[in-house]
Design an enzyme around this catalytic site. Sequence first.
Site, mmCIF file in Angstrom:
data_model
loop_
_atom_site.group_PDB
_atom_site.id
_atom_site.type_symbol
_atom_site.label_atom_id
_atom_site.label_comp_id
_atom_site.label_asym_id
_atom_site.label_seq_id
_atom_site.Cartn_x
_atom_site.Cartn_y
_atom_site.Cartn_z
ATOM 1 N N ASP A 8 0.848 -1.191 0.000
ATOM 2 C CA ASP A 8 0.000 0.000 0.000
ATOM 3 C C ASP A 8 0.890 1.250 0.000
ATOM 4 O O ASP A 8 2.073 1.168 0.361
ATOM 5 C CB ASP A 8 -0.850 -0.069 1.286
ATOM 6 C CG ASP A 8 -1.704 1.150 1.510
ATOM 7 O OD1 ASP A 8 -2.195 1.726 0.527
ATOM 8 O OD2 ASP A 8 -1.883 1.509 2.687
ATOM 9 N N ASP A 10 -0.285 4.960 1.112
ATOM 10 C CA ASP A 10 -0.499 5.899 2.229
ATOM 11 C C ASP A 10 -0.423 5.197 3.590
ATOM 12 O O ASP A 10 -1.086 4.197 3.819
ATOM 13 C CB ASP A 10 -1.860 6.590 2.077
ATOM 14 C CG ASP A 10 -1.893 7.450 0.816
ATOM 15 O OD1 ASP A 10 -0.865 8.068 0.503
ATOM 16 O OD2 ASP A 10 -2.943 7.478 0.147
ATOM 17 N N ASP A 135 -2.150 -0.600 5.972
ATOM 18 C CA ASP A 135 -2.557 -0.115 7.300
ATOM 19 C C ASP A 135 -4.064 -0.243 7.499
ATOM 20 O O ASP A 135 -4.558 0.033 8.583
ATOM 21 C CB ASP A 135 -2.157 1.366 7.472
ATOM 22 C CG ASP A 135 -2.906 2.257 6.498
ATOM 23 O OD1 ASP A 135 -2.811 1.994 5.283
ATOM 24 O OD2 ASP A 135 -3.589 3.184 6.941
HETATM 25 MG MG LIG Z 1 -2.945 3.041 3.484
#
Ligand SMILES: [Mg+2]
Length: 180
Positions: A8, A10, A135
Amino acid sequence: MRKSIAIDMDQVLANFYKKLCQTVNENFNTNYTNEEFLAGSRRDLPEEQTKRLYELMNEPDFFRDLEVLDADAIEVVRKLQEHFDIYIATAAMEVPGSFKAKYNWLMQYFPFLNKQNIVFCGTKSVIHTDYLIDDSPYQLEAFKGTGILYSMPYNEATEGFIRMNNWKEIEIYFQEQLVK
Ligand SMILES: [Mg+2]
């Protein structure tokens, strides 16, 4: 056979929330610290501000000057690429104005990535790599392979995934996978 890892952007590679916090403070006359902002409880913005924030995020350069979240990420991704097929998977469909900046950001910090392996997607359920580092518990739940949760204050309560706190830990984890 080489295994594959999707990563990922961000809050795994890029420090998105730092920029978001700064943008909120500049535009809405607040003075959140990054820590407060990351904890989540203080970023329930009024609807008008949320709308404005999406407009700002959609501007062509918003995602271009994000800091690298963890400086080790660059070297670790480079090393991982020797043994794994590395993909970047970013769910950017709600901010289509970000595509070019996100691509150029990757080319600046991770120029060694295979450009064919960069995926702009909605749900990551379509990503069929062996591993996904993210996340977002929501994205990991939709993912069919081995989910690796990148620790953030707002995902502290999530259980059921391998949890990593930084890129050094990720390096060690995948070194261990190679000798298994
Ligand atoms: Mg993310």
